[in-house]
Scaffold this active site. Structure first.
Site, mmCIF file in Angstrom:
data_model
loop_
_atom_site.group_PDB
_atom_site.id
_atom_site.type_symbol
_atom_site.label_atom_id
_atom_site.label_comp_id
_atom_site.label_asym_id
_atom_site.label_seq_id
_atom_site.Cartn_x
_atom_site.Cartn_y
_atom_site.Cartn_z
ATOM 1 C CD GLN A 250 -5.002 -6.457 -1.241
ATOM 2 O OE1 GLN A 250 -5.433 -7.470 -1.779
ATOM 3 N NE2 GLN A 250 -5.167 -6.195 0.040
ATOM 4 C CG HIS B 144 -6.752 -0.780 2.060
ATOM 5 N ND1 HIS B 144 -5.893 -1.857 1.982
ATOM 6 C CD2 HIS B 144 -6.591 -0.104 0.899
ATOM 7 C CE1 HIS B 144 -5.229 -1.828 0.842
ATOM 8 N NE2 HIS B 144 -5.649 -0.777 0.157
HETATM 9 P P1 AMP Z 1 -3.898 -0.732 -2.493
HETATM 10 O O1 AMP Z 1 -3.290 -0.690 -3.868
HETATM 11 O O2 AMP Z 1 -5.411 -0.803 -2.553
HETATM 12 O O3 AMP Z 1 -3.281 -1.791 -1.631
HETATM 13 O O4 AMP Z 1 -3.631 0.699 -1.872
HETATM 14 C C1 AMP Z 1 -2.707 0.956 -0.866
HETATM 15 C C2 AMP Z 1 -2.749 2.447 -0.627
HETATM 16 O O5 AMP Z 1 -2.074 2.743 0.578
HETATM 17 C C3 AMP Z 1 -2.076 3.296 -1.726
HETATM 18 O O6 AMP Z 1 -3.055 4.182 -2.299
HETATM 19 C C4 AMP Z 1 -0.981 4.064 -0.981
HETATM 20 O O7 AMP Z 1 -0.827 5.380 -1.428
HETATM 21 C C5 AMP Z 1 -1.475 4.002 0.461
HETATM 22 N N1 AMP Z 1 -0.441 4.104 1.478
HETATM 23 C C6 AMP Z 1 0.733 3.415 1.549
HETATM 24 N N2 AMP Z 1 1.423 3.739 2.656
HETATM 25 C C7 AMP Z 1 0.675 4.650 3.317
HETATM 26 C C8 AMP Z 1 0.836 5.372 4.534
HETATM 27 N N3 AMP Z 1 1.929 5.218 5.317
HETATM 28 N N4 AMP Z 1 -0.142 6.229 4.917
HETATM 29 C C9 AMP Z 1 -1.231 6.414 4.129
HETATM 30 N N5 AMP Z 1 -1.451 5.756 2.981
HETATM 31 C C10 AMP Z 1 -0.514 4.887 2.569
#
Ligand code: AMP
Ligand code: ZN
Length: 117
Positions: A98, A104
């Site tokens: 994460q 999410h």
């Molecule tokens: P996780 O590793 O499950 O916490 O995934 C977080 C996700 O958020 C990653 O796939 C990022 O590419 C995505 N992310 C980070 N910042 C943004 C943003 N401003 N808008 C859309 N997606 C984002």
């Protein structure tokens, strides 16, 4: 009582409209927008409006919302062009990979190959 927004949380800022994102779905409890670094042709993030870090921090009051998010995922995947299947992923904690500590659900679909997640 709901958790307050976390002022340091990117997804709280997106929910509040302080960081731009294109909501492809929203209702009073959640927003859905494309991942900024898509790992598949369709890559959506389903984000509750209320801040909580991960599944381990969910409360009983989130039970219906979590179920509703999963129920909604196939509809949104299909509407966004994932016509032949999709994957849902929830990363939880450091060993879960994460990066953003606001719960999410990733929805990934579209023609393969995809990047690894
Ligand atoms: P996780 O590793 O499950 O916490 O995934 C977080 C996700 O958020 C990653 O796939 C990022 O590419 C995505 N992310 C980070 N910042 C943004 C943003 N401003 N808008 C859309 N997606 C984002
Ligand atoms: Zn947050």
């Amino acid at each position: 009582m709901k958790n307050p927004p976390d002022p340091n949380c990117i997804f709280c800022k997106i929910v509040a409209g302080q960081i731009p994102a294109k909501f492809i779905y929203q209702d009073d409890e959640l927003v859905v927008f494309p991942d900024i670094h898509p790992a598949a042709p369709v890559h959506l993030l389903m984000v509750p409006r209320e801040h909580f870090a991960h599944l381990g921090d969910a409360h009983a009051r989130h039970e219906a919302l979590l179920g509703r998010m999963l129920f909604l995922a196939p509809r949104l995947a299909r509407e966004q062009g994932a016509s032949d299947g999709f994957r849902v992923v929830v990363n939880n904690g450091p060993d879960g990979g994460q990066e953003i500590y606001h719960l999410h659900i990733h929805v990934l679909g579209g023609p393969r190959p995809w990047k690894r997640l």
